[in-house]
Design a protein around this motif. Structure first.
Motif, PDB file in Angstrom:
ATOM      1  N   SER A 168       0.843  -1.206   0.000  1.00 34.12           N
ATOM      2  CA  SER A 168       0.000   0.000   0.000  1.00 34.12           C
ATOM      3  C   SER A 168       0.877   1.255   0.000  1.00 34.12           C
ATOM      4  O   SER A 168       0.522   2.261  -0.620  1.00 34.12           O
ATOM      5  CB  SER A 168      -0.962  -0.015   1.186  1.00 34.12           C
ATOM      6  OG  SER A 168      -0.256  -0.146   2.393  1.00 34.12           O
ATOM      7  N   GLY A 169       2.044   1.186   0.633  1.00 37.76           N
ATOM      8  CA  GLY A 169       2.962   2.335   0.628  1.00 37.76           C
ATOM      9  C   GLY A 169       3.447   2.648  -0.782  1.00 37.76           C
ATOM     10  O   GLY A 169       3.542   3.813  -1.175  1.00 37.76           O
ATOM     11  N   ALA A 170       3.728   1.596  -1.539  1.00 37.76           N
ATOM     12  CA  ALA A 170       4.208   1.801  -2.913  1.00 37.76           C
ATOM     13  C   ALA A 170       3.125   2.442  -3.772  1.00 37.76           C
ATOM     14  O   ALA A 170       3.377   3.378  -4.532  1.00 37.76           O
ATOM     15  CB  ALA A 170       4.655   0.466  -3.516  1.00 37.76           C
ATOM     16  N   VAL A 171       1.892   1.941  -3.632  1.00 40.34           N
ATOM     17  CA  VAL A 171       0.798   2.502  -4.433  1.00 40.34           C
ATOM     18  C   VAL A 171       0.508   3.945  -3.993  1.00 40.34           C
ATOM     19  O   VAL A 171       0.284   4.828  -4.823  1.00 40.34           O
ATOM     20  CB  VAL A 171      -0.460   1.608  -4.338  1.00 40.34           C
ATOM     21  CG1 VAL A 171      -1.653   2.271  -5.021  1.00 40.34           C
ATOM     22  CG2 VAL A 171      -0.184   0.244  -4.972  1.00 40.34           C
ATOM     23  N   ASP A 172       0.560   4.185  -2.683  1.00 36.94           N
ATOM     24  CA  ASP A 172       0.339   5.558  -2.192  1.00 36.94           C
ATOM     25  C   ASP A 172       1.364   6.536  -2.767  1.00 36.94           C
ATOM     26  O   ASP A 172       1.040   7.680  -3.086  1.00 36.94           O
ATOM     27  CB  ASP A 172       0.404   5.594  -0.661  1.00 36.94           C
ATOM     28  CG  ASP A 172      -0.858   5.000  -0.023  1.00 36.94           C
ATOM     29  OD1 ASP A 172      -1.845   4.801  -0.762  1.00 36.94           O
ATOM     30  OD2 ASP A 172      -0.840   4.735   1.193  1.00 36.94           O
ATOM     31  N   ALA A 173       2.604   6.077  -2.885  1.00 31.83           N
ATOM     32  CA  ALA A 173       3.650   6.957  -3.437  1.00 31.83           C
ATOM     33  C   ALA A 173       3.296   7.372  -4.864  1.00 31.83           C
ATOM     34  O   ALA A 173       3.585   8.489  -5.287  1.00 31.83           O
ATOM     35  CB  ALA A 173       5.013   6.262  -3.390  1.00 31.83           C
ATOM     36  N   LEU A 174       2.659   6.473  -5.609  1.00 24.56           N
ATOM     37  CA  LEU A 174       2.262   6.821  -6.980  1.00 24.56           C
ATOM     38  C   LEU A 174       1.016   7.694  -7.004  1.00 24.56           C
ATOM     39  O   LEU A 174       0.840   8.505  -7.911  1.00 24.56           O
ATOM     40  CB  LEU A 174       2.002   5.563  -7.809  1.00 24.56           C
ATOM     41  CG  LEU A 174       3.207   4.703  -8.180  1.00 24.56           C
ATOM     42  CD1 LEU A 174       2.784   3.645  -9.184  1.00 24.56           C
ATOM     43  CD2 LEU A 174       4.328   5.536  -8.775  1.00 24.56           C
ATOM     44  N   LYS A 175       0.153   7.511  -6.008  1.00 24.22           N
ATOM     45  CA  LYS A 175      -1.085   8.303  -5.987  1.00 24.22           C
ATOM     46  C   LYS A 175      -0.780   9.801  -5.958  1.00 24.22           C
ATOM     47  O   LYS A 175      -1.577  10.602  -6.443  1.00 24.22           O
ATOM     48  CB  LYS A 175      -1.932   7.946  -4.762  1.00 24.22           C
ATOM     49  CG  LYS A 175      -2.745   6.671  -4.920  1.00 24.22           C
ATOM     50  CD  LYS A 175      -3.638   6.499  -3.696  1.00 24.22           C
ATOM     51  CE  LYS A 175      -4.142   5.080  -3.569  1.00 24.22           C
ATOM     52  NZ  LYS A 175      -4.788   4.850  -2.267  1.00 24.22           N
ATOM     53  N   ALA A 176       0.356  10.160  -5.377  1.00 25.04           N
ATOM     54  CA  ALA A 176       0.733  11.572  -5.343  1.00 25.04           C
ATOM     55  C   ALA A 176       0.780  12.154  -6.751  1.00 25.04           C
ATOM     56  O   ALA A 176       0.542  13.343  -6.955  1.00 25.04           O
ATOM     57  CB  ALA A 176       2.082  11.726  -4.643  1.00 25.04           C
ATOM     58  N   LEU A 177       1.078  11.301  -7.747  1.00 23.91           N
ATOM     59  CA  LEU A 177       1.162  11.779  -9.130  1.00 23.91           C
ATOM     60  C   LEU A 177      -0.203  12.174  -9.673  1.00 23.91           C
ATOM     61  O   LEU A 177      -0.305  12.919 -10.635  1.00 23.91           O
ATOM     62  CB  LEU A 177       1.738  10.690 -10.037  1.00 23.91           C
ATOM     63  CG  LEU A 177       3.189  10.287  -9.795  1.00 23.91           C
ATOM     64  CD1 LEU A 177       3.537   9.113 -10.695  1.00 23.91           C
ATOM     65  CD2 LEU A 177       4.111  11.458 -10.079  1.00 23.91           C
ATOM     66  N   GLU A 178      -1.254  11.633  -9.077  1.00 23.61           N
ATOM     67  CA  GLU A 178      -2.594  11.921  -9.584  1.00 23.61           C
ATOM     68  C   GLU A 178      -2.998  13.367  -9.327  1.00 23.61           C
ATOM     69  O   GLU A 178      -3.774  13.938 -10.067  1.00 23.61           O
ATOM     70  CB  GLU A 178      -3.635  11.028  -8.895  1.00 23.61           C
ATOM     71  CG  GLU A 178      -3.627   9.616  -9.372  1.00 23.61           C
ATOM     72  CD  GLU A 178      -4.870   8.908  -8.888  1.00 23.61           C
ATOM     73  OE1 GLU A 178      -5.678   8.531  -9.741  1.00 23.61           O
ATOM     74  OE2 GLU A 178      -5.046   8.740  -7.665  1.00 23.61           O
ATOM     75  N   THR A 179      -2.490  13.903  -8.229  1.00 24.88           N
ATOM     76  CA  THR A 179      -2.987  15.205  -7.791  1.00 24.88           C
ATOM     77  C   THR A 179      -2.005  16.343  -8.027  1.00 24.88           C
ATOM     78  O   THR A 179      -2.401  17.490  -8.011  1.00 24.88           O
ATOM     79  CB  THR A 179      -3.313  15.154  -6.288  1.00 24.88           C
ATOM     80  OG1 THR A 179      -2.209  14.563  -5.610  1.00 24.88           O
ATOM     81  CG2 THR A 179      -4.552  14.312  -6.052  1.00 24.88           C
ATOM     82  N   ASP A 180      -0.718  16.021  -8.235  1.00 28.11           N
ATOM     83  CA  ASP A 180       0.240  17.134  -8.377  1.00 28.11           C
ATOM     84  C   ASP A 180       0.146  17.758  -9.770  1.00 28.11           C
ATOM     85  O   ASP A 180      -0.728  17.407 -10.563  1.00 28.11           O
ATOM     86  CB  ASP A 180       1.662  16.695  -8.011  1.00 28.11           C
ATOM     87  CG  ASP A 180       2.257  15.750  -9.036  1.00 28.11           C
ATOM     88  OD1 ASP A 180       1.681  15.614 -10.131  1.00 28.11           O
ATOM     89  OD2 ASP A 180       3.298  15.161  -8.731  1.00 28.11           O
ATOM     90  N   ALA A 181       1.043  18.680 -10.033  1.00 28.70           N
ATOM     91  CA  ALA A 181       0.991  19.472 -11.263  1.00 28.70           C
ATOM     92  C   ALA A 181       0.902  18.602 -12.514  1.00 28.70           C
ATOM     93  O   ALA A 181       0.262  18.953 -13.497  1.00 28.70           O
ATOM     94  CB  ALA A 181       2.237  20.351 -11.351  1.00 28.70           C
TER      95      ALA A 181
END
Ligand code: MN
Length: 368
Positions: A168-181
């Motif tokens: 879940s930590g690995a997937v969460d790290a990618l989720k940040a890409l969904e919302t950033d610039a």
């Protein structure tokens, strides 16, 4: 023994005297005799065969350390040496293929394909998706993660004591890409930005895994970032991505497993691999251990009608490929597909956790 001076041996072996001195230092090709007073090297004519093999392997770009292994092997088991050369070349071709995809993408970017007025006229694409992860029927806990959002599709298969948090930590790290610039609504991200962002996210994921209590934990990760017309694929370990396009169903990731490398080098066929006792042994994963993770990164053009499947080994190791294919092909929508696939795993006894993500690329409905 028919001794030759280094100059004479250089001529028959087509290696330079300088190269011969270097190969001696590296233990790759030792002279038969070195004069203890003058330091002159003498070679046995019988060494010509090994020297020529070295020269040819250099031509295909093989690193010297690997040449030494192949040459040593060639003297005792020529067919094993042949397999080593084949495995080396398969690796070169895989690497070249990945770089070719990237080069194509960069050419498109640099030649301004994205700003071509014609491309603005095409119907925008969007994705429909479903994700599910299931404990299965045997395991006590679920360390598989499945996630799907409007920009990110991901599966992860954690292992070790903290495997659930690794995944879940690995997937969460990618989720940040969904919302950033990068995920903004303006122009599509540039190739370099996209790849850097993905690479950074994977390194963050790896660092997150490193921080977990209990060594020996880690996770695989297969994820796709949707950019509006393309999918950027990041992959490490033995979770997989498949594509159903124009009636063809094929895998678009390469397992980072011991058995896959044996298949690549020709010492195992796919059928033997399926029942191999070490089929789950990973060559690469996000385990925080190496400090730097080495995922495969790829970009490719999505087409309307594409259907993607991301899944963990709890599906493809338990369920026959033909059944997976039939379910992916026949499902009416991603949700049906995911439901059908989890049911197949259960039908096969679900010995492992299962994670599935299915996404369809569709033309965006234009508001009336
Ligand atoms: Mn698994």
């Amino acid at each position: 023994m028919d001794l030759l001076t280094i100059g004479a041996f250089a001529r028959v072996s087509r290696l330079s005297a300088k190269a011969l001195r270097r190969y001696d230092e590296l233990g790759l090709l030792r002279p038969a005799h070195t004069d203890p007073f003058t330091g002159y090297r003498y070679y046995d004519r019988a060494q010509t065969e090994r020297a020529r093999l070295v020269a040819w392997l250099r031509r295909i770009g093989m690193p010297l350390a690997r040449i030494r292994e192949v040459c040593d092997l060639a003297e005792t088991d020529a067919s094993a040496a042949a397999r080593q050369v084949r495995a080396y070349w398969a690796g070169v071709e895989a690497e070249t293929a990945a770089r070719r995809d990237l080069a194509d993408f960069l050419v498109d970017q640099l030649s301004g394909k994205d700003t071509d007025p014609m491309s603005q006229l095409t119907t925008p694409l969007t994705i429909r998706y479903a994700a599910r992860s299931d404990r299965g029927l045997v395991r006590d806990s679920n360390q598989d993660v499945a996630y799907a959002g409007s920009r990110l599709l991901a599966v992860a298969d954690g292992f070790g004591a903290a495997g659930d948090r690794a995944g879940s930590g690995a997937v969460d790290a990618l989720k940040a890409l969904e919302t950033d610039a990068l995920g903004g609504t303006a122009a599509p991200p540039r190739a370099g930005d996209l790849l850097n962002a993905l690479e950074d996210a994977v390194q963050r994921a790896n660092a997150a895994v490193h921080g977990l209590a209990g060594s020996g934990s880690g996770t695989t990760l297969t994820a796709m970032l949707w950019t509006g017309s393309r999918l950027a694929l990041v992959h490490i370990g033995d979770t997989r991505a498949y594509l159903l396009r124009d009636g063809m169903f094929f895998r678009i990731t390469h397992d980072h497993t011991v058995v896959q490398s044996m298949i690549d080098e020709g010492s195992l066929d796919a059928e033997e691999a399926a029942s191999h006792p070490q089929r789950a042994m990973l060559l690469r994963a996000l385990d925080g251990r190496e400090g730097i993770a080495r995922p495969d990164l790829r970009l490719h053009e999505a087409k309307p009608g594409d259907r993607y499947l991301l899944c963990s080994d709890g599906l493809f190791a338990a369920v026959p490929h033909a059944d997976i294919r039939r379910t992916v092909e026949s499902a009416g929508d991603p949700d049906d597909a995911v439901t059908g696939l989890i049911a197949l795993a259960h039908g096969a006894g679900a010995p492992d956790n299962v994670a599935c993500v299915v996404a369809d690329v569709v033309e965006e409905a234009v508001p009336a």
